[in-house]
Design a protein around this motif. Structure first.
Motif, PDB file in Angstrom:
ATOM      1  N   GLN A  74       0.410  -6.163  -1.346  1.00  0.00           N
ATOM      2  CA  GLN A  74      -0.302  -5.411  -2.389  1.00  0.00           C
ATOM      3  C   GLN A  74      -0.225  -3.912  -2.110  1.00  0.00           C
ATOM      4  O   GLN A  74       0.015  -3.103  -3.002  1.00  0.00           O
ATOM      5  N   GLU A 102       7.737 -11.405 -10.391  1.00  0.00           N
ATOM      6  CA  GLU A 102       6.448 -11.690  -9.775  1.00  0.00           C
ATOM      7  C   GLU A 102       5.655 -10.404  -9.541  1.00  0.00           C
ATOM      8  O   GLU A 102       4.455 -10.348  -9.773  1.00  0.00           O
ATOM      9  N   TYR A 106       2.188  -9.322 -11.167  1.00  0.00           N
ATOM     10  CA  TYR A 106       1.049  -8.911 -10.347  1.00  0.00           C
ATOM     11  C   TYR A 106       0.472  -7.597 -10.877  1.00  0.00           C
ATOM     12  O   TYR A 106      -0.725  -7.435 -11.058  1.00  0.00           O
ATOM     13  N   ARG A 110      -3.196  -7.722 -12.500  1.00  0.00           N
ATOM     14  CA  ARG A 110      -4.228  -7.245 -11.587  1.00  0.00           C
ATOM     15  C   ARG A 110      -4.498  -5.760 -11.739  1.00  0.00           C
ATOM     16  O   ARG A 110      -5.603  -5.347 -12.065  1.00  0.00           O
ATOM     17  N   ASP A 217      -7.808 -10.840  -1.524  1.00  0.00           N
ATOM     18  CA  ASP A 217      -7.724 -10.086  -2.753  1.00  0.00           C
ATOM     19  C   ASP A 217      -8.642  -8.884  -2.662  1.00  0.00           C
ATOM     20  O   ASP A 217      -9.818  -9.005  -2.321  1.00  0.00           O
TER      21      ASP A 217
END
Length: 237
Positions: A74, A102, A106, A110, A217
């Motif tokens: 991330q 992907e 993301y 997010r 997360d």
DNA sequence: AATCCCAACAACCGCCGTCAC
DNA sequence: TGTGACGGCGGTTGTTGGGAT
């Protein structure tokens, strides 16, 4: 050349079946990647070449990693996106096993979502600065904390492990990354040094992305509140 | 139990660059 | 130089599964 409507009708769309996957996988295992239109033709798959390519790259290809984007990944995504913008394939090069699709997903599901929640344009300087100077250093702190607790927990077992040297290399990479304290708003965030395009930085990215620390997360309610607070006081930038 | 909603992911579409002819 | 085939990329949409009501 325009595809005839009859041919058009024969093209299969939507989710791939196991049989289709198997056909595609076996063909590429024998003949290698490329010539995607030929792949479709010779396997008898009623798919476009593009569809075959996408299925291979995003799903069937060996070493594709799926799900659970780690904290390190991330952080990398945020950092690389701040440098290159929506260059998903370029960003994906630095996250082994991750596909551009992907990473793109993301980002959209997010990061963009959280920007909306913060009533902020994801491309605005305000949001980008908050990510860069507040959010990313915060993530790095968490990575360090995870790394040190993980290192302590596994220290004894690692001593006799032949991978010890490589592992501690990862740790030192992460720990040498410079992050300003949260109170140091004037400091610049510098994750991996100046030359982001060099081979060494590529290796660094791979190390960080490839290690197994955590999968937490960051986008929790608590953290969103924190971000909201930072954005409310964005004049500090 | 039924349905609704939403997040996550898979796949498609359109555009563009490259290459061969 | 023009044109078509092909592959790659980024944007967008469709599908699905799980949680909330």
């Amino acid at each position: 050349m325009e595809r005839s409507s009859e041919e058009e009708m024969l093209i299969t769309k939507g989710p791939w079946t196991e049989q289709e996957d198997s056909l595609l996988f076996n063909y590429i295992t024998v003949h290698g990647e490329g010539h995607w239109n030929s792949v479709a033709r010779y396997t008898g798959l009623k798919r476009t070449g593009k569809s075959c390519r996408l299925r291979w790259l995003n799903y069937l290809r060996p070493n594709v990693r799926r799900g659970n984007i780690t904290l390190q990944e991330q952080l990398l995504i945020l950092d690389l996106h701040s440098r290159w913008g929506n260059r998903w394939s370029k960003i994906a090069e630095h996250l082994p096993g991750r596909t551009d699709n992907e990473i793109k997903n993301y980002w959209r599901t997010r990061v963009v979502k959280q920007a909306k929640q913060l009533k902020c344009d994801v491309n605005s300087k305000q949001f980008r600065d908050t990510l860069r100077f507040v959010w990313m250093p915060r993530m790095l702190e968490r990575i360090r904390a995870q790394a040190s607790s993980s290192a302590q927990a596994h220290q004894s077992s690692l001593i006799s492990n032949s991978n010890t040297q490589a592992h501690s290399g990862l740790l030192s990479s992460a720990l040498h990354a410079h992050a300003p304290s949260l109170s140091d708003s004037s400091a610049s965030y510098n994750l991996m040094g100046a030359d982001a395009g060099s081979c060494s930085s590529h290796s660094y990215y791979s190390d960080i992305a490839g290690n197994g620390f955590g999968g937490a997360d960051l986008w929790t309610d608590q953290n969103i509140c924190f971000l909201q607070h930072q954005l409310a006081h964005h004049d500090l930038f």
